[in-house]
Design a protein around this motif. Structure first.
Motif, mmCIF file in Angstrom:
data_model
loop_
_atom_site.group_PDB
_atom_site.id
_atom_site.type_symbol
_atom_site.label_atom_id
_atom_site.label_comp_id
_atom_site.label_asym_id
_atom_site.label_seq_id
_atom_site.Cartn_x
_atom_site.Cartn_y
_atom_site.Cartn_z
ATOM 1 N N GLY A 45 40.900 34.658 45.904
ATOM 2 C CA GLY A 45 41.887 35.760 44.767
ATOM 3 C C GLY A 45 43.096 35.507 44.673
ATOM 4 N N ARG A 84 46.265 48.341 43.512
ATOM 5 C CA ARG A 84 45.385 46.683 43.115
ATOM 6 C C ARG A 84 44.999 46.458 41.038
ATOM 7 N NH1 ARG A 84 43.415 45.000 48.485
ATOM 8 N NH2 ARG A 84 44.991 45.526 49.725
ATOM 9 N N ARG A 85 45.272 45.455 41.096
ATOM 10 C CA ARG A 85 44.777 45.464 39.544
ATOM 11 C C ARG A 85 45.743 46.231 38.361
ATOM 12 N NH1 ARG A 85 40.536 42.400 39.770
ATOM 13 N NH2 ARG A 85 39.585 42.854 42.099
ATOM 14 N N PHE A 122 45.305 34.793 41.552
ATOM 15 C CA PHE A 122 46.081 35.413 41.281
ATOM 16 C C PHE A 122 47.342 33.814 40.731
ATOM 17 C CE2 PHE A 122 50.007 37.288 42.640
ATOM 18 C CZ PHE A 122 50.158 38.446 41.512
#
Length: 327
Positions: free
Chosen positions: A304, A270-271, A308
């Protein structure tokens, strides 16, 4: 106010320049009647065409105003978002239901009674939109009977603020606060041409292969497999890093919309842009198949995910919630 020669004074000029790019209420002179000046107002975003003419982008189109005609100007708050019509909401809800097909889907007038052995609220609720064809109490009784016959809790999925939601709540149905994924959901839309882009490392297949299942989790039974695979010609995107599957997304084209679901990225990946790459690849895949818009459903509690998609350009079309009988 303008000077006697008709030219706005310096203070007004400064206010005009400071207001460029903002939403304004602008009063300007449009002529005379019996020797008296006539004025009108324009409300919208203010800009300049570069030749000294001001442009107010109103909801009815552009209004062009010479600076010398400006009599008063003030910056106003942004316009409230227009609520989509209930017919538009119902149409989009039906598209989403087709993109996430329940194992059992029975019509009740314009309502849809759905069951899928408990897999997801969307596939195990009555989609309450439009006229059920019977009086509301009878429709709600039919929802209870259908749910009992299929071994699932009685539940409505219905747009927030809609007449169908209001009718159910008057009958004693309340928010399903125990719904694990969240009882209130935002339906987001975005333009595919703005979303599609480079997506290295992502492949989209016609079947959910082992790599796709390894990210999303293997189905727990035939009902879940049906929901995830029975839509017309779905696509299954998988992202790989160093040959290892790290992300997945499901896409289905329904009319001119691309229904996105099941976006998942492994924690250690992730990220790093994997979710963005999967979404952009799915958008390009949808464009090739005639879709123009993306649509997806995100629980309000999932801040979240909402952030996004908003970064990618998604906007909220409407919200729905799950209602259950009080007893």
């Amino acid at each position: 106010m303008p000077r006697q020669d008709g030219v706005p004074n310096c203070g007004t000029q400064d206010r005009i320049d400071a207001a460029l790019g903002h939403r304004v209420s602008l009063r300007h002179r449009i002529g005379e009647r019996e020797g008296r000046p006539l004025y009108t107002d324009a409300v919208g975003t203010l800009s300049s065409d570069g030749d000294g003419t001001l442009v107010v982008d109103t909801r009815r189109g552009e209004v062009r105003v010479e600076r010398a005609a400006v009599a008063a100007l003030r910056v106003v708050p942004p316009a409230p978002a227009r609520r989509a019509s209930w017919s538009a909401v119902a149409h989009l809800e039906n598209l989403c239901a087709d993109g996430w097909p329940a194992l059992v889907d029975e019509p009740l007038g314009a309502w849809r009674l759905r069951a899928a052995d408990g897999f997801s609220g969307r596939a195990n609720s009555a989609l309450a939109i439009g006229d059920p064809g019977v009086p509301p109490p009878a429709a709600l009784d039919r929802v209870r009977t259908f749910a009992a016959a299929h071994g699932i809790p009685a539940r409505l999925q219905t747009p927030v603020g809609s007449p169908w939601s209001a009718g159910a709540q008057r009958a004693g149905w309340t928010l399903d606060t125990g719904h694990e994924a969240g009882a209130e959901v935002a339906v987001l839309v975005m333009e595919l041409t703005a979303l599609a882009g480079p997506a290295s490392g992502v492949t989209i297949g016609q079947e959910p292969g082992d790599d796709w299942w390894s990210v999303t989790g293997a189905p727990t039974g035939p009902a879940e497999r049906h929901v995830l695979t029975a839509a017309a010609a779905p696509g299954y995107g998988t992202a790989h890093t160093a040959g290892r599957p790290v992300g997945a997304v499901r896409a289905a084209v329904v009319e001119d919309h691309l229904y996105l679901s099941r976006l998942a990225v492994l924690p250690d990946a992730r990220r790093g842009g994997t979710g963005t790459a999967l979404t952009r690849a799915a958008a390009g895949w949808g464009l090739e198949r005639g879709a123009r818009w993306a649509v997806l459903q995100v629980a309000l509690a999932n801040t979240g995910a909402r952030a996004f998609y908003e970064r990618l350009g998604a906007t909220e079309h409407h919200r729905y919630h799950y209602l259950v009988p009080a007893t």
